[in-house]
Design a protein around this motif. Structure first.
Motif: not given
Length: 303
Positions: A40-41, A67-68, A95-96, A133-136
């Motif tokens: 999705l985009f 991905i934001t 964000m995973t 879950p994890r964030y970058q």
């Protein structure tokens, strides 16, 4: 070298998401194999705060990565793990979701009340669907920018390009995510790994991509850098270009230049069972996720 043909050129469509955010969707909730590993985009761009300020209240994700990328304004976020923060202009959050997370994203306009950003969903392979879950969170200052002598400018968000490596790493699809600006009249070729699926999304100016099918529009011809370029062959604002196989993409910038995202990733080629913000491999896994949402066991303890 082989030039990637254009399989399809299409405009993003208006959509309503979250608590009433007006946005434009380039693809999503259709054929997940079309741009595998991407699902999705969305382009959330608006000058009216009433059209975005209600945001995206608490909602779940499992089995994907979101991905934001923010261009204007800010996005405040918080999640079920206790994380919170704010993304500003030029910042990126990868964000995973993995085995499951609840979060919210609340956009706020800049001083002029404008908000602009993109969200891309990437699928996770079956062996990573239930990862932690994890964030970058990546600030704009940490994203490398390459500028060529002809004025072409590329922000390298993830992947390697022109000798620079993006700061986002450890992503399942090993993607390349570039923010590309090509000045007026410049013709430019970009290398893309042959085995990746690829698309471009134009959000500023206009340009003609190789093999582009002419959309309906202005029927004019202008002299650009000594070459006749048919303006009707140019893809403009909010246009998705989906490429076939090959290892190069070529664009001829129009009279006002062009700015676009160039995104590619390695296809996962697995079955997709998809319901809203949850993407698994089988219907049974999807049913389990929905049952866990109802009975309060969706969020798994760290281990």
């Amino acid at each position: 070298m082989s030039l990637r043909p254009t399989l399809e050129t299409r405009r993003a469509s208006p959509a309503l998401e979250g608590a009433g955010v007006k946005l434009y969707r380039a693809f999503g909730f259709q054929d997940p194999s079309e741009l595998d590993p991407f699902l999705l985009f969305d382009d959330f761009r608006n000058d009216n705060p009433a059209d975005f300020e209600k945001g995206f209240p608490w909602h779940p994700h499992r089995g994907i990565e979101t991905i934001t990328y923010v261009l204007e304004g800010t996005v405040d976020h918080a999640d079920s793990l206790g994380n919170d923060g704010s993304l500003g202009a030029g910042d990126v959050q990868w964000m995973t979701a993995g085995r499951g997370i609840l979060h919210q994203e609340m956009p706020k306009g800049n001083a002029a009340g404008q908000m602009h950003g993109f969200q891309l969903w990437g699928n996770l392979p079956s062996d990573q669907k239930m990862t932690a879950p994890r964030y970058q969170d990546i600030t704009s200052a940490d994203i490398p920018v390459v500028t060529e002598d002809d004025g072409t400018r590329v922000k390298v968000i993830t992947g390697e390009f022109w000798g620079k490596k993006g700061p986002v790493d450890g992503i399942a699809a090993d993607p390349q995510y570039l923010d590309v600006t090509v000045p007026a009249g410049v013709k430019k070729t970009f290398r893309i790994d042959t085995y990746r699926r690829a698309f471009a999304y134009v959000f500023g100016g206009a340009g003609a991509f190789a093999d582009a099918s002419p959309p309906a529009g202005v029927l004019l011809e202008k002299e650009i850098a000594g070459e006749e370029v048919n303006i009707r062959d140019m893809s403009g604002d909010r246009t998705l270009i989906r490429f076939g196989t090959g290892d190069e993409v070529t664009v001829q910038a129009g009279p006002e230049g062009i700015r676009f995202l160039l995104i590619s990733g390695a296809p996962i080629d697995e079955p997709v069972a998809w319901h809203g913000p949850i993407v698994m491999n089988t219907r049974e896994e999807l049913q389990t996720a929905m049952a866990e949402l109802r009975n309060g066991t969706f969020i798994k303890p760290a281990h």
